[in-house]
Design a protein around this motif. Structure first.
Motif, PDB file in Angstrom:
ATOM      1  N   GLN A   1       0.478  -0.999  -0.623  1.00 19.20           N
ATOM      2  CA  GLN A   1       0.261  -0.009   0.089  1.00 19.20           C
ATOM      3  C   GLN A   1       0.782   0.952   0.466  1.00 19.20           C
ATOM      4  OE1 GLN A   1      -0.302  -2.834   2.076  1.00 19.20           O
ATOM      5  NE2 GLN A   1      -2.531  -3.498   1.755  1.00 19.20           N
TER       6      GLN A   1
ATOM      7  N   HIS B   1       1.052  11.004  -9.720  1.00 20.48           N
ATOM      8  CA  HIS B   1       0.427  10.939 -10.967  1.00 20.48           C
ATOM      9  C   HIS B   1       1.644   9.217 -11.940  1.00 20.48           C
ATOM     10  CE1 HIS B   1       0.429  14.844 -10.143  1.00 20.48           C
ATOM     11  NE2 HIS B   1       1.429  15.210  -9.951  1.00 20.48           N
ATOM     12  N   GLY B   2       1.323   8.883 -11.200  1.00 13.43           N
ATOM     13  CA  GLY B   2       1.278   7.059 -11.766  1.00 13.43           C
ATOM     14  C   GLY B   2       2.660   6.315 -12.309  1.00 13.43           C
TER      15      GLY B   2
ATOM     16  N   SER C   1       3.329   6.380  -5.799  1.00 17.03           N
ATOM     17  CA  SER C   1       2.770   5.955  -7.793  1.00 17.03           C
ATOM     18  C   SER C   1       1.832   7.152  -7.527  1.00 17.03           C
ATOM     19  CB  SER C   1       2.966   4.937  -7.811  1.00 17.03           C
ATOM     20  OG  SER C   1       3.376   3.715  -7.301  1.00 17.03           O
ATOM     21  N   ALA C   2       0.993   6.730  -6.761  1.00 19.64           N
ATOM     22  CA  ALA C   2      -0.049   7.779  -7.309  1.00 19.64           C
ATOM     23  C   ALA C   2       0.282   9.429  -6.914  1.00 19.64           C
ATOM     24  CB  ALA C   2      -1.322   7.268  -5.865  1.00 19.64           C
ATOM     25  N   LEU C   3       1.642   9.196  -5.168  1.00 18.22           N
ATOM     26  CA  LEU C   3       1.420  11.020  -5.449  1.00 18.22           C
ATOM     27  C   LEU C   3       2.219  11.116  -5.939  1.00 18.22           C
ATOM     28  CD1 LEU C   3       1.705  12.460  -2.913  1.00 18.22           C
ATOM     29  CD2 LEU C   3       3.608  11.843  -2.325  1.00 18.22           C
TER      30      LEU C   3
ATOM     31  N   ASP D   1       5.648   4.163 -11.461  1.00 19.93           N
ATOM     32  CA  ASP D   1       5.738   2.893 -10.916  1.00 19.93           C
ATOM     33  C   ASP D   1       7.089   3.010 -10.373  1.00 19.93           C
ATOM     34  OD1 ASP D   1       5.698   0.990 -10.407  1.00 19.93           O
ATOM     35  OD2 ASP D   1       5.546   0.053 -12.715  1.00 19.93           O
TER      36      ASP D   1
ATOM     37  N   ALA E   1       1.917   1.759  -3.770  1.00 18.29           N
ATOM     38  CA  ALA E   1       0.434   2.023  -4.227  1.00 18.29           C
ATOM     39  C   ALA E   1       0.860   4.014  -4.122  1.00 18.29           C
ATOM     40  CB  ALA E   1      -0.534   1.201  -3.660  1.00 18.29           C
ATOM     41  N   PHE E   2       0.639   3.695  -2.632  1.00 16.24           N
ATOM     42  CA  PHE E   2       0.365   5.504  -2.825  1.00 16.24           C
ATOM     43  C   PHE E   2       1.330   6.739  -3.338  1.00 16.24           C
ATOM     44  CE2 PHE E   2       0.989   8.932   0.081  1.00 16.24           C
ATOM     45  CZ  PHE E   2      -0.173   9.721   0.261  1.00 16.24           C
TER      46      PHE E   2
END
Length: 89
Positions: free
Chosen positions: A32, A42-43, A38-40, A45, A35-36
């Protein structure tokens, strides 16, 4: 008037506490956390950069020390410059 070294110590402690909380959360939920992150960003990886090693005390202490020293230096410099720009000695 801000005493520069006090502001530096305050920032160093703030960074140490926030890093410790972040490290604890990553230790408990690494997937998680990646994943956080990566989201922070803008994707982007970050899973590809994830090290195969286990999280250890050494991997916690090194960055904790670096962030704390950096926070102390940056906070002290910030307060000193702020005082100079505002005409305080």
């Amino acid at each position: 008037m801000n005493v520069p070294w006090k502001v530096g110590v305050s920032l160093a402690l703030t960074m140490a506490v926030s890093y410790s909380i972040c490290a604890l959360l990553y230790m408990l939920w690494p997937a998680q956390g990646v994943a956080f992150l990566s989201a922070l960003f803008h994707g982007l990886d970050f899973a590809r950069l994830q090290a195969p090693q286990d999280y250890s005390v050494a991997t916690f202490i090194g960055p904790l020390l670096v962030l704390s020293v950096w926070g102390a230096v940056v906070g002290t410099l910030f307060a000193w410059l702020s005082n100079k720009l505002h005409g305080k000695s």
